[in-house]
Design an enzyme around this catalytic site. Sequence first.
Site, mmCIF file in Angstrom:
data_model
loop_
_atom_site.group_PDB
_atom_site.id
_atom_site.type_symbol
_atom_site.label_atom_id
_atom_site.label_comp_id
_atom_site.label_asym_id
_atom_site.label_seq_id
_atom_site.Cartn_x
_atom_site.Cartn_y
_atom_site.Cartn_z
ATOM 1 N N LYS A 70 4.073 3.009 -0.103
ATOM 2 C CA LYS A 70 5.423 2.527 0.165
ATOM 3 C C LYS A 70 5.446 1.442 1.244
ATOM 4 O O LYS A 70 6.514 0.911 1.570
ATOM 5 C CB LYS A 70 6.318 3.695 0.605
ATOM 6 C CG LYS A 70 6.511 4.759 -0.472
ATOM 7 C CD LYS A 70 7.408 5.884 0.033
ATOM 8 C CE LYS A 70 7.606 6.941 -1.041
ATOM 9 N NZ LYS A 70 8.469 8.060 -0.557
ATOM 10 N N HIS A 71 4.279 1.148 1.794
ATOM 11 C CA HIS A 71 4.210 0.185 2.897
ATOM 12 C C HIS A 71 3.910 -1.215 2.389
ATOM 13 O O HIS A 71 2.869 -1.464 1.771
ATOM 14 C CB HIS A 71 3.122 0.619 3.876
ATOM 15 C CG HIS A 71 2.830 -0.371 4.960
ATOM 16 N ND1 HIS A 71 3.800 -0.889 5.790
ATOM 17 C CD2 HIS A 71 1.655 -0.972 5.346
ATOM 18 C CE1 HIS A 71 3.262 -1.740 6.645
ATOM 19 N NE2 HIS A 71 1.958 -1.807 6.382
ATOM 20 N N HIS B 62 -3.251 -3.947 7.906
ATOM 21 C CA HIS B 62 -3.976 -4.056 6.632
ATOM 22 C C HIS B 62 -4.582 -5.462 6.503
ATOM 23 O O HIS B 62 -4.272 -6.218 5.582
ATOM 24 C CB HIS B 62 -3.011 -3.783 5.471
ATOM 25 C CG HIS B 62 -3.682 -3.362 4.205
ATOM 26 N ND1 HIS B 62 -4.072 -2.062 3.954
ATOM 27 C CD2 HIS B 62 -4.058 -4.076 3.112
ATOM 28 C CE1 HIS B 62 -4.621 -1.980 2.768
ATOM 29 N NE2 HIS B 62 -4.643 -3.195 2.237
ATOM 30 N N GLY C 84 -10.936 -2.190 1.781
ATOM 31 C CA GLY C 84 -11.836 -1.625 2.784
ATOM 32 C C GLY C 84 -11.186 -1.350 4.116
ATOM 33 O O GLY C 84 -11.876 -1.022 5.096
ATOM 34 N N ASN C 85 -9.860 -1.435 4.195
ATOM 35 C CA ASN C 85 -9.169 -1.239 5.475
ATOM 36 C C ASN C 85 -9.337 0.175 6.023
ATOM 37 O O ASN C 85 -9.539 0.361 7.224
ATOM 38 C CB ASN C 85 -7.680 -1.570 5.315
ATOM 39 C CG ASN C 85 -7.453 -3.038 5.067
ATOM 40 O OD1 ASN C 85 -7.414 -3.844 5.980
ATOM 41 N ND2 ASN C 85 -7.303 -3.405 3.794
ATOM 42 N N VAL D 293 0.868 -1.177 0.000
ATOM 43 C CA VAL D 293 0.000 0.000 0.000
ATOM 44 C C VAL D 293 0.906 1.230 0.000
ATOM 45 O O VAL D 293 1.534 1.538 1.014
ATOM 46 C CB VAL D 293 -0.924 0.015 1.236
ATOM 47 C CG1 VAL D 293 -1.914 1.167 1.132
ATOM 48 C CG2 VAL D 293 -1.643 -1.310 1.391
ATOM 49 N N VAL E 171 -12.790 0.618 7.447
ATOM 50 C CA VAL E 171 -12.922 -0.137 8.698
ATOM 51 C C VAL E 171 -12.195 0.576 9.834
ATOM 52 O O VAL E 171 -12.735 0.704 10.944
ATOM 53 C CB VAL E 171 -12.393 -1.577 8.522
ATOM 54 C CG1 VAL E 171 -12.299 -2.284 9.878
ATOM 55 C CG2 VAL E 171 -13.299 -2.369 7.593
#
Length: 400
Positions: free
Chosen positions: A158-159, A202, A207-208, A156, A211
């Site tokens: 740079k993660h 994550h 949808g994280n 996601v 949420v």
Amino acid sequence: MVTVVSIQPLFPEDRVLDGSLELAASLSERARELQADGKGPVADALVPLLRNMNSYYTNKIEGQHTTPAKIQQALEQHYSLDTEEHKKQLMATAHIHAEEQLEKQWKDVCASEMFNAERVRTIHRLFFEALPENFRLTNEGDLIRPGEFREKDVTVGKHMAPPVDLIPQLMEEWEKRYSRIKASEYQLIATACSHHRLAWIHPFIDGNGRVCRLHSHLTLHASGLTDGLWSPLRGFARTHDEYYARLAAADMSRRNDLDGRGNLSQEELVKFINYFLNCCLDQVNFMLKMMEFGGFTARLRDLLYYLDANPWQIGSDKSVIRPEKSALALEFIARTRPLSRAEFAQILGESDATARRITRSLLDFGILRSDSHRDDLAFALPLKSLRFLFPKLWPEVDSE
């Protein structure tokens, strides 16, 4: 190599929390003031409208928002013929129904019990079960399984999110650390921390963000500080760039020996905490100003004068308002309780025919509501009243 300890620190050391604790104490104090002021029919009418607004703003952060009017139409089962617009309407109503249902379902749950992996899965499940299966797809075409943890590794921005086999253990660590915090100011800080750390895990294929935001909203609700009158979601959307920048910065690794003792940067986590709490405090202060009844009364009169100067057609008749007299009756309903039609007419002091026309006009505009012609008249807040009664609360309504 990512392991369970890679998520540390889940909570900062006390030595760096002085500023955060002051913010949390201020937030708690101001939220209690709002709760004291926010009692009665106006507050009751605001809650469902604010829930609609929350859905608008959380989806806006994702770039998948529709207009306030189309949200209202969707709640009335009127959907756009455009597939993409229809999907956005369904996302809005999915959030609204999940927020409302879980506030009721978890009304006796305390804040510490909100830090629970199954509750997080329930939020995801309720949101995505409300969407048709053909809308439960990621941009890459992967199927979104409501309430199920992801089954593939993802990056996601740079993660690089933790590998799938670590998600259950990371969620267990997340749950254990935050659920044991009981002191109120520390719980507010834990709510902020948990927001980022949940995003870092994550756990779902999609949808994280929704949420995480809904979980924070519900945790603040469970803390007994909101009564449905404020939410950080509006604040996150209004500072959209900073929201994402603070989340990304808190993904960073520890810089040096002064930056905590875990794998992730403690300094950046504290900056996210302070951003989160400042967003909350800003929303509470804004609603405190909006709920000042003297100001509200003046704005209500302005609305009635506007309606009087701009009559509209109701069937074969024109609307009738009589601002000076209808203001007295409406102020009573807004401040105290619903009135029977006979009581409302008595305060108006007009002939029976004129009182009926005024009542009909206010019902048609939506500032009054009644389930039937025999039921009491209660206060309501139609979208078109907001620019008068709660200016700048939901600016996108004015643009429509």
